[in-house]
Design an enzyme around this catalytic site. Sequence first.
Site, short mmCIF file in Angstrom:
data_model
loop_
_atom_site.label_atom_id
_atom_site.label_comp_id
_atom_site.label_asym_id
_atom_site.label_seq_id
_atom_site.Cartn_x
_atom_site.Cartn_y
_atom_site.Cartn_z
N HIS A 44 2.60 38.45 2.28
CA HIS A 44 1.54 38.55 2.34
C HIS A 44 1.82 39.50 0.80
O HIS A 44 2.96 39.61 0.55
CB HIS A 44 1.15 39.70 3.57
CG HIS A 44 1.80 39.00 4.86
ND1 HIS A 44 1.09 39.73 6.39
CD2 HIS A 44 0.87 37.92 5.35
CE1 HIS A 44 0.73 38.82 7.13
NE2 HIS A 44 0.72 37.91 6.47
N GLU A 46 1.88 42.47 0.63
CA GLU A 46 2.85 44.30 0.16
C GLU A 46 4.44 43.49 -0.21
O GLU A 46 4.76 44.62 -1.15
CB GLU A 46 1.86 44.78 1.48
CG GLU A 46 1.21 45.11 2.12
CD GLU A 46 0.10 44.51 2.78
OE1 GLU A 46 0.45 43.24 2.73
OE2 GLU A 46 -0.46 45.56 3.52
N SER A 162 -33.29 17.53 -10.16
CA SER A 162 -32.29 18.82 -10.43
C SER A 162 -31.54 18.73 -11.19
O SER A 162 -30.95 20.22 -11.35
CB SER A 162 -32.19 19.68 -8.94
OG SER A 162 -31.40 18.36 -8.40
N TRP A 164 -29.82 18.45 -15.00
CA TRP A 164 -29.29 20.03 -14.17
C TRP A 164 -30.35 20.97 -15.13
O TRP A 164 -30.71 21.12 -16.17
CB TRP A 164 -27.95 19.87 -15.30
CG TRP A 164 -26.64 18.96 -14.51
CD1 TRP A 164 -26.83 18.05 -14.93
CD2 TRP A 164 -25.88 19.07 -13.74
NE1 TRP A 164 -25.40 17.23 -14.40
CE2 TRP A 164 -25.67 18.31 -13.34
CE3 TRP A 164 -26.18 19.44 -12.43
CZ2 TRP A 164 -24.49 17.54 -12.24
CZ3 TRP A 164 -25.63 20.12 -11.39
CH2 TRP A 164 -24.75 18.46 -10.66
N THR A 190 -32.27 16.89 -0.25
CA THR A 190 -31.39 17.23 -1.27
C THR A 190 -30.16 16.19 -1.14
O THR A 190 -30.03 15.27 -2.30
CB THR A 190 -31.01 18.56 -0.49
OG1 THR A 190 -31.95 19.16 -1.57
CG2 THR A 190 -29.93 18.74 -2.17
N ASP A 194 -31.22 13.82 -4.37
CA ASP A 194 -29.68 14.03 -5.74
C ASP A 194 -28.71 13.49 -4.96
O ASP A 194 -27.78 12.81 -5.89
CB ASP A 194 -29.58 15.85 -5.51
CG ASP A 194 -30.47 16.39 -5.92
OD1 ASP A 194 -31.24 15.49 -6.28
OD2 ASP A 194 -30.26 18.05 -5.52
N ARG A 287 -36.13 23.82 0.92
CA ARG A 287 -36.66 24.60 2.77
C ARG A 287 -35.58 23.93 3.76
O ARG A 287 -35.90 25.43 4.70
CB ARG A 287 -37.50 22.83 3.25
CG ARG A 287 -38.39 22.62 2.33
CD ARG A 287 -38.58 20.50 2.87
NE ARG A 287 -39.45 20.31 1.79
CZ ARG A 287 -40.56 20.10 1.96
NH1 ARG A 287 -41.08 19.80 3.09
NH2 ARG A 287 -42.14 19.49 0.52
N1 LIG Z 1 -31.94 23.33 -8.37
C1 LIG Z 1 -31.48 23.80 -6.77
O1 LIG Z 1 -29.68 24.23 -6.83
C2 LIG Z 1 -31.02 22.84 -6.37
C3 LIG Z 1 -30.70 22.53 -4.71
C4 LIG Z 1 -30.80 21.60 -4.31
C5 LIG Z 1 -31.76 20.68 -4.45
N2 LIG Z 1 -32.24 21.16 -5.19
C6 LIG Z 1 -33.82 19.77 -5.02
O2 LIG Z 1 -34.03 20.39 -4.38
C7 LIG Z 1 -35.32 18.86 -4.12
C8 LIG Z 1 -35.04 18.89 -2.50
O3 LIG Z 1 -35.57 20.29 -2.15
P1 LIG Z 1 -36.90 20.02 -0.41
O4 LIG Z 1 -36.84 21.70 -0.32
O5 LIG Z 1 -37.80 19.24 -0.52
O6 LIG Z 1 -35.85 19.70 0.78
P2 LIG Z 1 -34.52 20.17 1.31
O7 LIG Z 1 -33.81 21.25 1.98
O8 LIG Z 1 -33.46 19.76 0.65
O9 LIG Z 1 -34.56 19.01 2.20
C9 LIG Z 1 -34.97 19.78 3.71
C10 LIG Z 1 -34.36 19.46 4.98
O10 LIG Z 1 -33.96 19.73 6.01
C11 LIG Z 1 -34.02 19.61 7.28
N3 LIG Z 1 -33.96 20.93 7.90
C12 LIG Z 1 -33.45 20.99 9.16
N4 LIG Z 1 -33.68 21.95 9.59
C13 LIG Z 1 -34.94 22.40 9.08
C14 LIG Z 1 -35.05 23.62 9.74
N5 LIG Z 1 -35.31 24.29 10.43
N6 LIG Z 1 -36.14 24.13 8.54
C15 LIG Z 1 -36.58 22.99 7.64
N7 LIG Z 1 -35.63 22.18 7.37
C16 LIG Z 1 -34.51 21.56 8.19
C17 LIG Z 1 -34.86 18.68 6.51
O11 LIG Z 1 -35.42 17.73 7.98
P3 LIG Z 1 -36.40 17.39 9.19
O12 LIG Z 1 -37.56 18.26 8.36
O13 LIG Z 1 -36.09 16.43 9.54
O14 LIG Z 1 -36.12 18.52 10.27
C18 LIG Z 1 -34.79 18.23 5.71
O15 LIG Z 1 -34.63 17.23 5.95
C19 LIG Z 1 -34.79 18.07 -4.39
O16 LIG Z 1 -35.65 17.62 -5.52
C20 LIG Z 1 -33.57 18.81 -5.34
O17 LIG Z 1 -33.42 17.69 -6.11
C21 LIG Z 1 -32.05 21.93 -6.55
#
Ligand SMILES: NC(=O)c1ccc[n+]([C@@H]2O[C@H](COP(=O)([O-])OP(=O)(O)OC[C@H]3O[C@@H](n4cnc5c(N)ncnc54)[C@H](OP(=O)(O)O)[C@@H]3O)[C@@H](O)[C@H]2O)c1
Length: 351
Positions: A44, A46, A162, A164, A190, A194, A287
């Site tokens: 630890h 300390e 995304s 970068w 994602t 990605d 999402r």
């Molecule tokens: N700039 C950044 O930091 C960054 C980071 C990550 C991604 N991205 C970009 O974000 C885009 C994807 O984002 P997106 O918003 O379209 O999708 P997403 O959040 O990656 O995907 C949504 C997924 O989450 C699942 N999910 C499971 N449980 C859920 C719930 N309770 N509520 C909502 N969704 C649930 C959905 O599955 P079901 O609908 O089948 O349940 C769906 O497949 C891509 O273009 C990626 O390149 C950017």
Amino acid sequence: MARALDLGWRGWGRVHPNPLVGATVLGGGALVGEGWHAEYGDRHAEPIALRDAGARARGGTLVVTLEPCGHRGKQPPCTDAIVQAGIRRVVAALADPNPLAAGGAERLRAAGIEVEIGLLGQPAADQNAAFLHRHRNSGRPFVAVKLATTLDGRIADAAGRSRWISGEAAQEYVHWLRAGFDAVGVGGRTARTDDPQLTVRGVVEPRVEPRRVVFDAAADLDPGLTLVRTARRVPTILVTSPSAPAARVEHLAECGVTILPATTLSDGLRSLQGIGIESLLVEGGGRLIGALLGQDLADRYYWVQSPLWLGERGVAAIVGLPSEPIDRAPRWRVVERRALGEDTLLVLDRD
Ligand SMILES: NC(=O)c1ccc[n+]([C@@H]2O[C@H](COP(=O)([O-])OP(=O)(O)OC[C@H]3O[C@@H](n4cnc5c(N)ncnc54)[C@H](OP(=O)(O)O)[C@@H]3O)[C@@H](O)[C@H]2O)c1
């Protein structure tokens, strides 16, 4: 204490599920010893700081980010080392929430040592947020979300790209960040768009590589995706609906993906905790993060803000949040704000 907190970070990626702990020893008005908990199960902070101080610790003050333990775990009780070193006063930032280790302050007081708890308590709690969360028994892991967004709140361009948005410094930071979590997760879209690796390729080599989690109700993951192809090397978990097509689920299981059926996001998180995931970093997309925030299932938001815009057809950063009246909208607390090259990092906690 600020120095002790800095030292504590040196255990990031190496000590969890133990807490990060740093310690300093003050003797004759000067800093005479330093230590930190560097490896899970190892010594630890300390006793390391006390050994560093040697005889200069006698009559001095021990400053430590967590109440010294008074029990024998993998290591002897720190309270014994403190008494033996002749420390006169102990200043700790946080009381130990672990019922097994707690009681150190009382033991020290019984030995005639002055004990104060609470100095820089908030930054210390922020540093050990996942550890403290675990001892609150919330029934789910500590959930942090991370996004890199543009000036206009987009996380990808109109084509879904995304890479970068953020610069190199921010990407290095994310690799450092991943190392301190039990698992790193993304939404199904994602994973498909990605094709990420979600591994740690930074300065800290984690003691245990974080597991990878994909949330996708339809189990719609192509076996050619990196996360599926490498599932036997880096464990990959799919949180999916119990009614996902059986053939897809079976095929993914044959590829080495662990399948966790769950009807709700909250059930999915509970099941992840059931297989030992106490901290989860969700890296998008919009999402999944919207669903976590909207259902009050996220504790921390690592927000990288980047100086570009992508326009209205770009992918929205956070989707599906319920509307809140401005006077009642919950405000998050700023934990940290710093520049990462051209980008800005904001770390926010739901209080
Ligand atoms: N700039 C950044 O930091 C960054 C980071 C990550 C991604 N991205 C970009 O974000 C885009 C994807 O984002 P997106 O918003 O379209 O999708 P997403 O959040 O990656 O995907 C949504 C997924 O989450 C699942 N999910 C499971 N449980 C859920 C719930 N309770 N509520 C909502 N969704 C649930 C959905 O599955 P079901 O609908 O089948 O349940 C769906 O497949 C891509 O273009 C990626 O390149 C950017």
